[in-house]
Design a protein around this motif. Structure first.
Motif, PDB file in Angstrom:
ATOM      1  N   HIS A 136      21.115  14.110  -6.107  1.00 15.94           N
ATOM      2  CA  HIS A 136      20.429  13.416  -5.008  1.00 15.94           C
ATOM      3  C   HIS A 136      21.312  12.472  -4.206  1.00 15.94           C
ATOM      4  O   HIS A 136      20.810  11.806  -3.292  1.00 15.94           O
ATOM      5  CB  HIS A 136      19.217  12.649  -5.568  1.00 15.94           C
ATOM      6  N   GLN A 137      22.615  12.442  -4.489  1.00 15.72           N
ATOM      7  CA  GLN A 137      23.461  11.485  -3.780  1.00 15.72           C
ATOM      8  C   GLN A 137      23.509  11.749  -2.278  1.00 15.72           C
ATOM      9  O   GLN A 137      23.536  10.806  -1.481  1.00 15.72           O
ATOM     10  CB  GLN A 137      24.857  11.429  -4.376  1.00 15.72           C
ATOM     11  N   GLY A 138      23.491  12.995  -1.873  1.00 13.46           N
ATOM     12  CA  GLY A 138      23.504  13.306  -0.446  1.00 13.46           C
ATOM     13  C   GLY A 138      22.248  12.831   0.260  1.00 13.46           C
ATOM     14  O   GLY A 138      22.311  12.215   1.330  1.00 13.46           O
ATOM     15  N   ALA A 139      21.102  13.080  -0.332  1.00 14.62           N
ATOM     16  CA  ALA A 139      19.828  12.674   0.278  1.00 14.62           C
ATOM     17  C   ALA A 139      19.702  11.156   0.329  1.00 14.62           C
ATOM     18  O   ALA A 139      19.219  10.598   1.324  1.00 14.62           O
ATOM     19  CB  ALA A 139      18.653  13.277  -0.492  1.00 14.62           C
ATOM     20  N   VAL A 140      20.153  10.482  -0.725  1.00 14.04           N
ATOM     21  CA  VAL A 140      20.083   9.015  -0.750  1.00 14.04           C
ATOM     22  C   VAL A 140      21.022   8.432   0.305  1.00 14.04           C
ATOM     23  O   VAL A 140      20.644   7.531   1.060  1.00 14.04           O
ATOM     24  CB  VAL A 140      20.398   8.483  -2.168  1.00 14.04           C
ATOM     25  N   TYR A 141      22.241   8.960   0.393  1.00 12.96           N
ATOM     26  CA  TYR A 141      23.186   8.492   1.413  1.00 12.96           C
ATOM     27  C   TYR A 141      22.626   8.745   2.819  1.00 12.96           C
ATOM     28  O   TYR A 141      22.672   7.868   3.680  1.00 12.96           O
ATOM     29  CB  TYR A 141      24.548   9.177   1.257  1.00 12.96           C
ATOM     30  N   ASN A 142      22.109   9.945   3.068  1.00 15.61           N
ATOM     31  CA  ASN A 142      21.576  10.271   4.396  1.00 15.61           C
ATOM     32  C   ASN A 142      20.417   9.361   4.768  1.00 15.61           C
ATOM     33  O   ASN A 142      20.291   8.938   5.923  1.00 15.61           O
ATOM     34  CB  ASN A 142      21.144  11.736   4.462  1.00 15.61           C
ATOM     35  N   THR A 143      19.572   9.053   3.807  1.00 11.85           N
ATOM     36  CA  THR A 143      18.460   8.125   4.065  1.00 11.85           C
ATOM     37  C   THR A 143      19.004   6.770   4.503  1.00 11.85           C
ATOM     38  O   THR A 143      18.543   6.200   5.502  1.00 11.85           O
ATOM     39  CB  THR A 143      17.590   7.969   2.797  1.00 11.85           C
ATOM     40  N   ALA A 144      19.985   6.269   3.777  1.00 10.27           N
ATOM     41  CA  ALA A 144      20.570   4.970   4.114  1.00 10.27           C
ATOM     42  C   ALA A 144      21.279   5.019   5.466  1.00 10.27           C
ATOM     43  O   ALA A 144      21.145   4.106   6.284  1.00 10.27           O
ATOM     44  CB  ALA A 144      21.533   4.531   3.010  1.00 10.27           C
ATOM     45  N   TRP A 145      22.019   6.107   5.721  1.00 15.32           N
ATOM     46  CA  TRP A 145      22.754   6.200   6.992  1.00 15.32           C
ATOM     47  C   TRP A 145      21.805   6.243   8.185  1.00 15.32           C
ATOM     48  O   TRP A 145      22.055   5.611   9.208  1.00 15.32           O
ATOM     49  CB  TRP A 145      23.660   7.432   6.996  1.00 15.32           C
ATOM     50  N   ARG A 146      20.743   6.980   8.051  1.00 14.21           N
ATOM     51  CA  ARG A 146      19.782   7.072   9.158  1.00 14.21           C
ATOM     52  C   ARG A 146      19.162   5.724   9.475  1.00 14.21           C
ATOM     53  O   ARG A 146      18.856   5.430  10.616  1.00 14.21           O
ATOM     54  CB  ARG A 146      18.713   8.104   8.855  1.00 14.21           C
ATOM     55  N   MET A 147      18.988   4.914   8.465  1.00 15.92           N
ATOM     56  CA  MET A 147      18.393   3.598   8.691  1.00 15.92           C
ATOM     57  C   MET A 147      19.420   2.575   9.175  1.00 15.92           C
ATOM     58  O   MET A 147      19.089   1.706   9.980  1.00 15.92           O
ATOM     59  CB  MET A 147      17.721   3.103   7.416  1.00 15.92           C
ATOM     60  N   LEU A 148      20.646   2.670   8.682  1.00 14.37           N
ATOM     61  CA  LEU A 148      21.647   1.647   8.960  1.00 14.37           C
ATOM     62  C   LEU A 148      22.599   2.019  10.092  1.00 14.37           C
ATOM     63  O   LEU A 148      23.153   1.140  10.750  1.00 14.37           O
ATOM     64  CB  LEU A 148      22.441   1.334   7.686  1.00 14.37           C
ATOM     65  N   GLY A 149      22.830   3.320  10.293  1.00 22.53           N
ATOM     66  CA  GLY A 149      23.688   3.771  11.383  1.00 22.53           C
ATOM     67  C   GLY A 149      25.153   3.432  11.215  1.00 22.53           C
ATOM     68  O   GLY A 149      25.900   3.422  12.186  1.00 22.53           O
ATOM     69  N   ASN A 150      25.578   3.154   9.993  1.00 26.62           N
ATOM     70  CA  ASN A 150      26.957   2.761   9.743  1.00 26.62           C
ATOM     71  C   ASN A 150      27.384   3.370   8.415  1.00 26.62           C
ATOM     72  O   ASN A 150      26.718   3.181   7.401  1.00 26.62           O
ATOM     73  CB  ASN A 150      27.048   1.237   9.705  1.00 26.62           C
ATOM     74  N   ARG A 151      28.480   4.098   8.436  1.00 27.66           N
ATOM     75  CA  ARG A 151      28.932   4.843   7.253  1.00 27.66           C
ATOM     76  C   ARG A 151      29.184   3.933   6.053  1.00 27.66           C
ATOM     77  O   ARG A 151      28.714   4.192   4.953  1.00 27.66           O
ATOM     78  CB  ARG A 151      30.190   5.634   7.593  1.00 27.66           C
ATOM     79  N   GLN A 152      29.944   2.866   6.245  1.00 21.56           N
ATOM     80  CA  GLN A 152      30.278   1.970   5.126  1.00 21.56           C
ATOM     81  C   GLN A 152      29.023   1.291   4.577  1.00 21.56           C
ATOM     82  O   GLN A 152      28.842   1.204   3.366  1.00 21.56           O
ATOM     83  CB  GLN A 152      31.305   0.917   5.558  1.00 21.56           C
ATOM     84  N   GLU A 153      28.167   0.831   5.462  1.00 21.07           N
ATOM     85  CA  GLU A 153      26.921   0.203   5.007  1.00 21.07           C
ATOM     86  C   GLU A 153      26.054   1.203   4.253  1.00 21.07           C
ATOM     87  O   GLU A 153      25.417   0.866   3.254  1.00 21.07           O
ATOM     88  CB  GLU A 153      26.144  -0.382   6.193  1.00 21.07           C
ATOM     89  N   ALA A 154      26.022   2.448   4.727  1.00 20.55           N
ATOM     90  CA  ALA A 154      25.223   3.479   4.061  1.00 20.55           C
ATOM     91  C   ALA A 154      25.778   3.790   2.680  1.00 20.55           C
ATOM     92  O   ALA A 154      25.014   3.965   1.719  1.00 20.55           O
ATOM     93  CB  ALA A 154      25.158   4.739   4.918  1.00 20.55           C
ATOM     94  N   GLU A 155      27.101   3.857   2.571  1.00 23.83           N
ATOM     95  CA  GLU A 155      27.707   4.093   1.259  1.00 23.83           C
ATOM     96  C   GLU A 155      27.376   2.957   0.295  1.00 23.83           C
ATOM     97  O   GLU A 155      27.021   3.192  -0.858  1.00 23.83           O
ATOM     98  CB  GLU A 155      29.223   4.252   1.400  1.00 23.83           C
ATOM     99  N   ASP A 156      27.489   1.726   0.780  1.00 22.84           N
ATOM    100  CA  ASP A 156      27.177   0.572  -0.060  1.00 22.84           C
ATOM    101  C   ASP A 156      25.701   0.562  -0.450  1.00 22.84           C
ATOM    102  O   ASP A 156      25.350   0.268  -1.597  1.00 22.84           O
ATOM    103  CB  ASP A 156      27.534  -0.729   0.656  1.00 22.84           C
ATOM    104  N   ALA A 157      24.840   0.881   0.508  1.00 28.19           N
ATOM    105  CA  ALA A 157      23.401   0.894   0.231  1.00 28.19           C
ATOM    106  C   ALA A 157      23.048   1.994  -0.767  1.00 28.19           C
ATOM    107  O   ALA A 157      22.211   1.787  -1.654  1.00 28.19           O
ATOM    108  CB  ALA A 157      22.621   1.082   1.531  1.00 28.19           C
ATOM    109  N   ALA A 158      23.682   3.153  -0.637  1.00 29.20           N
ATOM    110  CA  ALA A 158      23.409   4.244  -1.576  1.00 29.20           C
ATOM    111  C   ALA A 158      23.840   3.845  -2.984  1.00 29.20           C
ATOM    112  O   ALA A 158      23.105   4.068  -3.954  1.00 29.20           O
ATOM    113  CB  ALA A 158      24.122   5.521  -1.138  1.00 29.20           C
ATOM    114  N   GLN A 159      25.012   3.239  -3.089  1.00 18.65           N
ATOM    115  CA  GLN A 159      25.481   2.799  -4.402  1.00 18.65           C
ATOM    116  C   GLN A 159      24.525   1.755  -4.979  1.00 18.65           C
ATOM    117  O   GLN A 159      24.156   1.813  -6.158  1.00 18.65           O
ATOM    118  CB  GLN A 159      26.886   2.221  -4.290  1.00 18.65           C
ATOM    119  N   GLU A 160      24.118   0.807  -4.161  1.00 15.59           N
ATOM    120  CA  GLU A 160      23.183  -0.221  -4.614  1.00 15.59           C
ATOM    121  C   GLU A 160      21.845   0.397  -5.021  1.00 15.59           C
ATOM    122  O   GLU A 160      21.239  -0.008  -6.014  1.00 15.59           O
ATOM    123  CB  GLU A 160      22.972  -1.259  -3.511  1.00 15.59           C
ATOM    124  N   ALA A 161      21.396   1.397  -4.272  1.00 19.87           N
ATOM    125  CA  ALA A 161      20.131   2.063  -4.599  1.00 19.87           C
ATOM    126  C   ALA A 161      20.208   2.735  -5.968  1.00 19.87           C
ATOM    127  O   ALA A 161      19.260   2.656  -6.767  1.00 19.87           O
ATOM    128  CB  ALA A 161      19.772   3.084  -3.521  1.00 19.87           C
TER     129      ALA A 161
END
Length: 124
Positions: free
Chosen positions: A25-50
């Motif tokens: 599920h790492q791809g789906a979790v990352y994509n969810t975060a990226w769509r909300m945040l619009g920033n690759r680094q923030e999305a990666e950090d958010a996915a890891q935190e999630a």
């Protein structure tokens, strides 16, 4: 092993089963975060935190239900928390095609067109 078995084992504390759920599920979790945040680094950090949050609350996972929506819901809450802390996250220099992946808060087409045109003018 199917997702149901992985969810049962993960909810019982099996680290390997949880790691496999992360891989699935790492791809789906990352994509969810990226769509909300619009920033690759923030999305990666958010996915890891999630995933860290999911690990900490793994015992709340209902193994009779698919784990994907549970993980994506955690990602949504994590991204929302980040947006509250940093309301002006930097927008990546994305192409017009990439911008269509970001969810639009306006349900009507006219505000969407105006917003896209403003974003285009800001980029150029």
């Amino acid at each position: 092993m199917d997702e149901h078995d992985l969810a049962v084992r993960a909810s019982q504390g099996d680290l390997e089963a949880f790691a496999e759920l992360v891989r699935l599920h790492q791809g789906a979790v990352y994509n969810t975060a990226w769509r909300m945040l619009g920033n690759r680094q923030e999305a990666e950090d958010a996915a890891q935190e999630a995933f860290l949050r999911a690990f900490r609350s793994i015992r709340t996972l209902d193994p009779s239900r698919p784990p994907g929506p549970w993980l994506r819901r955690i990602a949504v809450h994590t991204a929302l928390n980040r947006l509250e802390r940093h309301p002006a996250l930097p927008i990546e220099d994305a192409s017009i095609e990439d911008a269509s992946l970001v969810p639009n808060p306006d349900p009507l087409p006219e505000p969407q067109v105006v917003r896209r045109e403003q974003e285009r003018q800001v980029r150029f």
